[in-house]
Design a protein around this motif. Sequence first.
Motif, PDB file in Angstrom:
ATOM      1  N   ILE A   1     -29.654 -26.841  21.998  1.00  0.00           N
ATOM      2  CA  ILE A   1     -28.233 -26.821  21.653  1.00  0.00           C
ATOM      3  C   ILE A   1     -27.432 -27.027  22.923  1.00  0.00           C
ATOM      4  O   ILE A   1     -27.578 -26.278  23.892  1.00  0.00           O
ATOM      5  CB  ILE A   1     -27.849 -25.482  20.981  1.00  0.00           C
ATOM      6  N   GLN A   2     -26.592 -28.044  22.915  1.00  0.00           N
ATOM      7  CA  GLN A   2     -25.756 -28.309  24.076  1.00  0.00           C
ATOM      8  C   GLN A   2     -24.483 -27.473  23.983  1.00  0.00           C
ATOM      9  O   GLN A   2     -23.848 -27.409  22.929  1.00  0.00           O
ATOM     10  CB  GLN A   2     -25.399 -29.785  24.153  1.00  0.00           C
ATOM     11  N   LEU A   3     -24.121 -26.819  25.078  1.00  0.00           N
ATOM     12  CA  LEU A   3     -22.950 -25.952  25.125  1.00  0.00           C
ATOM     13  C   LEU A   3     -21.766 -26.703  25.704  1.00  0.00           C
ATOM     14  O   LEU A   3     -21.898 -27.368  26.738  1.00  0.00           O
ATOM     15  CB  LEU A   3     -23.231 -24.707  25.975  1.00  0.00           C
ATOM     16  N   SER A   4     -20.648 -26.598  25.049  1.00  0.00           N
ATOM     17  CA  SER A   4     -19.412 -27.164  25.596  1.00  0.00           C
ATOM     18  C   SER A   4     -18.903 -26.259  26.714  1.00  0.00           C
ATOM     19  O   SER A   4     -18.935 -25.020  26.588  1.00  0.00           O
ATOM     20  CB  SER A   4     -18.349 -27.280  24.501  1.00  0.00           C
ATOM     21  N   PRO A   5     -18.451 -26.819  27.818  1.00  0.00           N
ATOM     22  CA  PRO A   5     -17.972 -25.965  28.923  1.00  0.00           C
ATOM     23  C   PRO A   5     -16.797 -25.082  28.555  1.00  0.00           C
ATOM     24  O   PRO A   5     -16.557 -24.070  29.206  1.00  0.00           O
ATOM     25  CB  PRO A   5     -17.575 -26.990  30.002  1.00  0.00           C
ATOM     26  N   THR A   6     -16.060 -25.459  27.505  1.00  0.00           N
ATOM     27  CA  THR A   6     -14.887 -24.657  27.098  1.00  0.00           C
ATOM     28  C   THR A   6     -15.202 -23.681  25.971  1.00  0.00           C
ATOM     29  O   THR A   6     -14.330 -22.916  25.570  1.00  0.00           O
ATOM     30  CB  THR A   6     -13.755 -25.594  26.644  1.00  0.00           C
ATOM     31  N   SER A   7     -16.439 -23.709  25.458  1.00  0.00           N
ATOM     32  CA  SER A   7     -16.813 -22.752  24.412  1.00  0.00           C
ATOM     33  C   SER A   7     -17.060 -21.379  25.030  1.00  0.00           C
ATOM     34  O   SER A   7     -17.264 -21.261  26.253  1.00  0.00           O
ATOM     35  CB  SER A   7     -18.065 -23.243  23.689  1.00  0.00           C
ATOM     36  N   PRO A   8     -17.045 -20.312  24.241  1.00  0.00           N
ATOM     37  CA  PRO A   8     -17.299 -18.980  24.814  1.00  0.00           C
ATOM     38  C   PRO A   8     -18.639 -18.876  25.526  1.00  0.00           C
ATOM     39  O   PRO A   8     -18.714 -18.367  26.645  1.00  0.00           O
ATOM     40  CB  PRO A   8     -17.224 -18.050  23.594  1.00  0.00           C
ATOM     41  N   LEU A   9     -19.713 -19.387  24.887  1.00  0.00           N
ATOM     42  CA  LEU A   9     -21.016 -19.325  25.546  1.00  0.00           C
ATOM     43  C   LEU A   9     -21.055 -20.232  26.768  1.00  0.00           C
ATOM     44  O   LEU A   9     -21.634 -19.883  27.809  1.00  0.00           O
ATOM     45  CB  LEU A   9     -22.118 -19.723  24.559  1.00  0.00           C
ATOM     46  N   GLY A  10     -20.426 -21.398  26.649  1.00  0.00           N
ATOM     47  CA  GLY A  10     -20.394 -22.300  27.792  1.00  0.00           C
ATOM     48  C   GLY A  10     -19.614 -21.725  28.960  1.00  0.00           C
ATOM     49  O   GLY A  10     -20.015 -21.867  30.126  1.00  0.00           O
ATOM     50  N   ALA A  11     -18.493 -21.041  28.664  1.00  0.00           N
ATOM     51  CA  ALA A  11     -17.717 -20.417  29.736  1.00  0.00           C
ATOM     52  C   ALA A  11     -18.506 -19.298  30.402  1.00  0.00           C
ATOM     53  O   ALA A  11     -18.439 -19.115  31.629  1.00  0.00           O
ATOM     54  CB  ALA A  11     -16.398 -19.883  29.172  1.00  0.00           C
ATOM     55  N   PHE A  12     -19.257 -18.538  29.598  1.00  0.00           N
ATOM     56  CA  PHE A  12     -20.085 -17.468  30.163  1.00  0.00           C
ATOM     57  C   PHE A  12     -21.163 -18.029  31.083  1.00  0.00           C
ATOM     58  O   PHE A  12     -21.360 -17.548  32.214  1.00  0.00           O
ATOM     59  CB  PHE A  12     -20.691 -16.657  29.022  1.00  0.00           C
ATOM     60  N   VAL A  13     -21.849 -19.064  30.630  1.00  0.00           N
ATOM     61  CA  VAL A  13     -22.914 -19.661  31.447  1.00  0.00           C
ATOM     62  C   VAL A  13     -22.321 -20.308  32.695  1.00  0.00           C
ATOM     63  O   VAL A  13     -22.866 -20.175  33.808  1.00  0.00           O
ATOM     64  CB  VAL A  13     -23.697 -20.690  30.614  1.00  0.00           C
ATOM     65  N   ARG A  14     -21.207 -20.997  32.546  1.00  0.00           N
ATOM     66  CA  ARG A  14     -20.599 -21.676  33.690  1.00  0.00           C
ATOM     67  C   ARG A  14     -20.143 -20.673  34.748  1.00  0.00           C
ATOM     68  O   ARG A  14     -20.343 -20.876  35.951  1.00  0.00           O
ATOM     69  CB  ARG A  14     -19.408 -22.511  33.195  1.00  0.00           C
ATOM     70  N   ARG A  15     -19.533 -19.562  34.321  1.00  0.00           N
ATOM     71  CA  ARG A  15     -19.085 -18.567  35.290  1.00  0.00           C
ATOM     72  C   ARG A  15     -20.276 -17.871  35.952  1.00  0.00           C
ATOM     73  O   ARG A  15     -20.245 -17.589  37.158  1.00  0.00           O
ATOM     74  CB  ARG A  15     -18.197 -17.520  34.619  1.00  0.00           C
ATOM     75  N   ALA A  16     -21.333 -17.605  35.170  1.00  0.00           N
ATOM     76  CA  ALA A  16     -22.512 -16.954  35.748  1.00  0.00           C
ATOM     77  C   ALA A  16     -23.133 -17.836  36.836  1.00  0.00           C
ATOM     78  O   ALA A  16     -23.534 -17.355  37.908  1.00  0.00           O
ATOM     79  CB  ALA A  16     -23.525 -16.645  34.657  1.00  0.00           C
ATOM     80  N   ARG A  17     -23.237 -19.154  36.575  1.00  0.00           N
ATOM     81  CA  ARG A  17     -23.802 -20.064  37.584  1.00  0.00           C
ATOM     82  C   ARG A  17     -22.915 -20.138  38.821  1.00  0.00           C
ATOM     83  O   ARG A  17     -23.406 -20.197  39.956  1.00  0.00           O
ATOM     84  CB  ARG A  17     -23.981 -21.461  36.985  1.00  0.00           C
ATOM     85  N   LEU A  18     -21.594 -20.155  38.596  1.00  0.00           N
ATOM     86  CA  LEU A  18     -20.675 -20.209  39.727  1.00  0.00           C
ATOM     87  C   LEU A  18     -20.771 -18.961  40.587  1.00  0.00           C
ATOM     88  O   LEU A  18     -20.825 -19.036  41.828  1.00  0.00           O
ATOM     89  CB  LEU A  18     -19.245 -20.394  39.214  1.00  0.00           C
ATOM     90  N   GLU A  19     -20.845 -17.781  39.953  1.00  0.00           N
ATOM     91  CA  GLU A  19     -20.956 -16.535  40.704  1.00  0.00           C
ATOM     92  C   GLU A  19     -22.308 -16.440  41.420  1.00  0.00           C
ATOM     93  O   GLU A  19     -22.394 -15.910  42.538  1.00  0.00           O
ATOM     94  CB  GLU A  19     -20.772 -15.332  39.765  1.00  0.00           C
ATOM     95  N   PHE A  20     -23.367 -16.969  40.794  1.00  0.00           N
ATOM     96  CA  PHE A  20     -24.680 -16.935  41.438  1.00  0.00           C
ATOM     97  C   PHE A  20     -24.708 -17.845  42.668  1.00  0.00           C
ATOM     98  O   PHE A  20     -25.335 -17.523  43.687  1.00  0.00           O
ATOM     99  CB  PHE A  20     -25.753 -17.365  40.437  1.00  0.00           C
ATOM    100  N   ALA A  21     -24.022 -18.979  42.569  1.00  0.00           N
ATOM    101  CA  ALA A  21     -23.971 -19.893  43.716  1.00  0.00           C
ATOM    102  C   ALA A  21     -23.197 -19.285  44.878  1.00  0.00           C
ATOM    103  O   ALA A  21     -23.458 -19.621  46.043  1.00  0.00           O
ATOM    104  CB  ALA A  21     -23.342 -21.223  43.297  1.00  0.00           C
ATOM    105  N   ARG A  22     -22.270 -18.397  44.612  1.00  0.00           N
ATOM    106  CA  ARG A  22     -21.474 -17.769  45.668  1.00  0.00           C
ATOM    107  C   ARG A  22     -22.204 -16.617  46.347  1.00  0.00           C
ATOM    108  O   ARG A  22     -21.807 -16.169  47.414  1.00  0.00           O
ATOM    109  CB  ARG A  22     -20.156 -17.250  45.093  1.00  0.00           C
TER     110      ARG A  22
END
Length: 773
Positions: free
Chosen positions: A128-149
Amino acid sequence: MSPSRYLTAPKISLLLLVKLYCTSGFPSSAVVPVLSFILSHTFPTTPSAARTSRVVEQHDVMLSSRAFRDLLQDQKGNIPGSTLLDDVLKHMWEMNSIDRLFGLFSDLAVLLDPSKAEQTEKEKIEYIQLSPTSPLGAFVRRARLEFARLPFDDIVRLWCAFVAYRAPTALWTKRLTASPLLHVDHVVAKMGLSPQDNLFHGAYAHLLEGESISDSFSVDDLERLFEFQLDKLQRLGCRVPEEMKAPLRNILESCDTVPRQAHLVLFFDAWKSGDYSSAFDNLHRYFDHAMQARERIHYQYALLHMAILQADFGCFGEAIAAINETVATARENQDIHCLNFSLNWLNHMSKAYPKQMKRAGYIGMLGSEKEGLAFLKAKARETRTYNLLSATLLNEAKLRLLSGDSVSRALELLYQSSHLNFHENVGNHGSHLLFRSALCSRLGNRNLSKMNCQLLLDCYQDACPLDERIRALGRRSFLALQKCRYDDALRLLGPAESFTHRSLKHHQYIYFCTGMAKSKRAIRHKDWMACDALLPCLQPDPSTDPELAFLVSELRIDSLVARGLYLQAWEAVEKLSMELKDEGADIMQHISLLITKADICRRLGCPERGFSVVLRAASVAFKAHLNTCLYSAVGLLANILNSNGDFEAAMRLLSAIIPKSLENGDVHATGTLYSYLSDAYMGLAEVKEAQSPASLRLRAIRVSRAELYIDRARECFHKAEDVGAECEQLMKKAIIARLRGDEELAEEWAHNHNRVWDMGMERVASSNTKGSG
């Protein structure tokens, strides 16, 4: 160590669950529960001014591994005979090195961007592909961003925290047969390291020493935790529970920077305890944080809390200055919700404390009260602020009731507000039940008034503010006091001590209610020593509830009247009338003072002067449907008619009003009406008529009825523990016996009079001895 900004071990588990949902597919029956679980722990419902928010519970902040088990163990897995819990545990324990943690976040990138997938056609997996603006997509995108920091040292700590978080699940699977410490890292197993080796200790020291608080909470979790505490403190008006103070203190000590909400939590706790110095200190820290962080959006709320604190402290001038600044700042920031709430609070204060607000220089920002309520209703409908609209409708209903307007219109506004609460999920049940209780009490149905208070305490106690629960207990106590059940009134106040001993304002309210119940009993017992000790302790201050202050003043007037100090009582009534006239007080209070004036005139031997006063009181009470005042006014009017010799009219009035008074349940008021009715029948028996057998028989019937009603009045006064009124009825019985020529019976009634009086005085003396002892 300071907690991480966002990522924690529970969030790693949630990311694994998201990955499993997108790559493996779930049975249709498990999709909704799993997605609801993920979203409830990643995107909690934000507070809304239109509807009550769903605030996460305390156990939701620190998401335990048992929560995953409770959710997944009943859901069927992809393999027959397995559950989703087995699938999740398999993925959790396959993460057997820190390198697999990096791999997890690399795999999550594929869910957001399919171009990053490096797979051949044979290895291609449908997901299942997640849209970056969907709730799950926003959660995954923020988690990856915080992990990279994260720096590498924090990543190691995050990995160790996940290992410790995962350790209890080893008992739920058969994959591990040895110590879990040897299976957390396959590199450790290949190298044959043991926990005693220096290399193992250097890599997993956190695991050996135990998990710390900073590893369990992120800054995001802390903000959610303090938002939960703030919601409880603001909505319920209580203090931080004792069992929560130590964990919160430990959390704050482990943080390098204190969250903004923590200052408000400490402010509310100090404010409710009466520690105004600490409250001002924490509020000023909140000010400093809002200014230093340039969070201008929070500045007007700090000003609003400052105004409320100043008003509670009795500094109305400073409160007006702070609320004016709040209104100006809210307009500048275009914060409509804060602006409407500030105007509503200002309207409430101008009604609750009119004298203090005028003395502080407040001239009215919204014009008259009706204009202000109309303005607030329009703004609430315009911005769809349903909780403000519901409160405004309820305030308008109160205004209609207090001004003596149509009761039907007040009921209509009440039902409009209730309808809005139901359809828009506005949690305003306590205010509605208290208003309905007051309305039923004014209409003379005290049983229904009591049931509304009981409904609040039994069904809505956990959802109502502490102030409303205290008022419900106080109202129940007053209803029992009006029925002359003094012990029940004091007993009903007992449960309040369990949750008011830590709040100064609520403790003072219960103190006033208890003092009033004891003073009322002392007045009925003619215990003037107790009255002199109790009444000076009930001196209200400017911040005391105006309704409670009026009841205390009325109690002092009753004490003066009972002692026979009529001139002092008259002066106190005149002074209180002038104060109420300036304040535009409740019409019921005005009627009560009119009845007291007429009663003093009657006692002074000027019943004609009190006739017009009590007639006006009865007329206004009848138009406003204030039945409790109407019964007293009609009874006093009948007594004045008895004094003027119009016994027939007095008898007709009393015969019509006594059944209603019996339904009301006020024992002392009913006994007074019976006493007046007996006087009317005795007056009719003394009317000179022709000495015929029929007239003599009619006179005997009237005297018998007078004795019947004297006995009923004596029973009522005995229940009310009014020694003086009971002895007065016994004296009437002795006079009637003497008029009949039965001297022996008259002596017996006189002896009963002396016995009742002596018993009352002995009871007073014994209570004073116990009190002094």
